[in-house]
Motif scaffolding. Structure first.
Motif, PDB file in Angstrom:
ATOM      1  N   LEU A  59      13.389   7.033  -6.889  1.00  0.00           N
ATOM      2  CA  LEU A  59      13.151   5.601  -6.737  1.00  0.00           C
ATOM      3  C   LEU A  59      11.946   5.346  -5.835  1.00  0.00           C
ATOM      4  O   LEU A  59      11.049   4.570  -6.195  1.00  0.00           O
ATOM      5  N   THR A  60      11.877   6.013  -4.719  1.00  0.00           N
ATOM      6  CA  THR A  60      10.765   5.843  -3.779  1.00  0.00           C
ATOM      7  C   THR A  60       9.441   6.274  -4.410  1.00  0.00           C
ATOM      8  O   THR A  60       8.434   5.578  -4.284  1.00  0.00           O
ATOM      9  N   PHE A  66       4.118   2.943  -9.207  1.00  0.00           N
ATOM     10  CA  PHE A  66       4.013   1.733 -10.012  1.00  0.00           C
ATOM     11  C   PHE A  66       3.555   0.537  -9.194  1.00  0.00           C
ATOM     12  O   PHE A  66       3.030  -0.424  -9.749  1.00  0.00           O
ATOM     13  N   GLY A  67       3.723   0.580  -7.898  1.00  0.00           N
ATOM     14  CA  GLY A  67       3.145  -0.461  -7.050  1.00  0.00           C
ATOM     15  C   GLY A  67       1.633  -0.476  -7.178  1.00  0.00           C
ATOM     16  O   GLY A  67       1.009  -1.542  -7.270  1.00  0.00           O
ATOM     17  N   LEU A  68       1.029   0.692  -7.223  1.00  0.00           N
ATOM     18  CA  LEU A  68      -0.425   0.793  -7.390  1.00  0.00           C
ATOM     19  C   LEU A  68      -0.860   0.291  -8.769  1.00  0.00           C
ATOM     20  O   LEU A  68      -1.871  -0.402  -8.897  1.00  0.00           O
ATOM     21  N   ASP A  71      -0.593  -3.494  -8.759  1.00  0.00           N
ATOM     22  CA  ASP A  71      -1.697  -4.086  -7.997  1.00  0.00           C
ATOM     23  C   ASP A  71      -2.998  -4.068  -8.789  1.00  0.00           C
ATOM     24  O   ASP A  71      -3.805  -4.989  -8.672  1.00  0.00           O
ATOM     25  N   SER A  72      -3.194  -3.058  -9.618  1.00  0.00           N
ATOM     26  CA  SER A  72      -4.408  -3.017 -10.436  1.00  0.00           C
ATOM     27  C   SER A  72      -4.362  -4.056 -11.556  1.00  0.00           C
ATOM     28  O   SER A  72      -5.402  -4.551 -11.986  1.00  0.00           O
ATOM     29  N   LEU A  73      -3.155  -4.378 -12.022  1.00  0.00           N
ATOM     30  CA  LEU A  73      -3.011  -5.375 -13.084  1.00  0.00           C
ATOM     31  C   LEU A  73      -2.986  -6.805 -12.543  1.00  0.00           C
ATOM     32  O   LEU A  73      -3.332  -7.747 -13.249  1.00  0.00           O
ATOM     33  N   TYR A  74      -2.545  -6.952 -11.306  1.00  0.00           N
ATOM     34  CA  TYR A  74      -2.405  -8.290 -10.722  1.00  0.00           C
ATOM     35  C   TYR A  74      -2.877  -8.282  -9.272  1.00  0.00           C
ATOM     36  O   TYR A  74      -2.090  -8.032  -8.361  1.00  0.00           O
ATOM     37  N   PRO A  75      -4.161  -8.552  -9.084  1.00  0.00           N
ATOM     38  CA  PRO A  75      -4.685  -8.554  -7.710  1.00  0.00           C
ATOM     39  C   PRO A  75      -4.211  -9.734  -6.864  1.00  0.00           C
ATOM     40  O   PRO A  75      -4.462  -9.770  -5.672  1.00  0.00           O
TER      41      PRO A  75
END
Length: 152
Positions: A59-60, A66-68, A71-75
Motif C-alpha cells: 500500500l505504501t 501513483f502519487g507521482l 501529480d503529473s496528470l493534475y498539477p
C-alpha cells in the motif's frame, strides 16, 4: 436509481470486501477508454483489499508511485483531466480505507472521467450535452452492476 443511497443502505448489512469488489468491477470499465493510464495495478490492489489480501508495505509503495503519476496528470492549477479523474477512481478503491467511501467516490470519479472524456472528444458546441449524456450512461451502467452484484 440513486446509487449512493442504495450503497449506504447496503453497507449496513454487507461485508466491506464485497462493497470494495463491486467498486473495483465498476472501475474496470475505465480500462478500455483510458488505456494510457495505469489503472490495472490499482484496481487489482483494490481487489486484493476486498479479498483481505493486501499488505501495508505494498500500500505504501503504491501510494508513493501513483502519487507521482497523479501529480503529473493534475498539477492542481486547473480542472482535473479525464485521465486524472480515472486515476482518482482507481485510487479510491486501492487507497481509501472505508469501503463505502471508496465505492461512492470511485463511482463518482469514474462517471466524471467518462463524461469529461466524451465532452473533450465532442465539439465545443456539444461539450455540455456530451458530458451529461456520457455521465448519465455511465451511472446507468454502474446501477446495472449494482443490481447484478447485490440483487437490488
Amino acid at each position: 436509481m440513486d446509487i449512493e443511497s442504495t450503497l449506504r443502505e447496503l453497507a449496513q448489512g454487507t461485508p466491506e470486501g464485497k462493497l470494495r469488489l463491486f467498486a473495483c468491477e465498476c472501475c474496470r470499465r475505465l480500462i478500455p477508454p483510458f488505456r494510457d493510464v495505469e489503472l490495472e495495478e490499482l484496481i487489482q490492489f483494490g481487489e486484493g483489499r476486498g479479498s483481505g489480501k493486501a499488505d501495508q508495505e505494498s500500500l505504501t509503495a503504491l501510494r508513493g508511485r501513483f502519487g507521482l503519476i497523479y501529480d503529473s496528470l493534475y498539477p492542481g492549477d486547473r480542472d482535473p483531466s479525464s485521465e486524472a479523474l480515472a486515476l482518482s477512481a482507481a485510487g479510491e478503491v486501492a487507497f481509501t480505507d472505508l469501503a463505502l467511501n471508496a465505492a461512492i467516490n470511485a463511482l463518482e470519479f469514474s462517471a466524471e472521467a467518462i463524461g469529461k472524456k466524451a465532452a473533450n472528444e465532442a465539439s465545443e458546441v456539444d461539450y455540455d450535452s456530451a458530458y451529461d449524456n456520457a455521465y448519465a450512461l455511465e451511472r446507468e451502467a454502474q446501477a446495472g452492476v449494482l443490481r447484478r452484484s447485490f440483487g437490488v
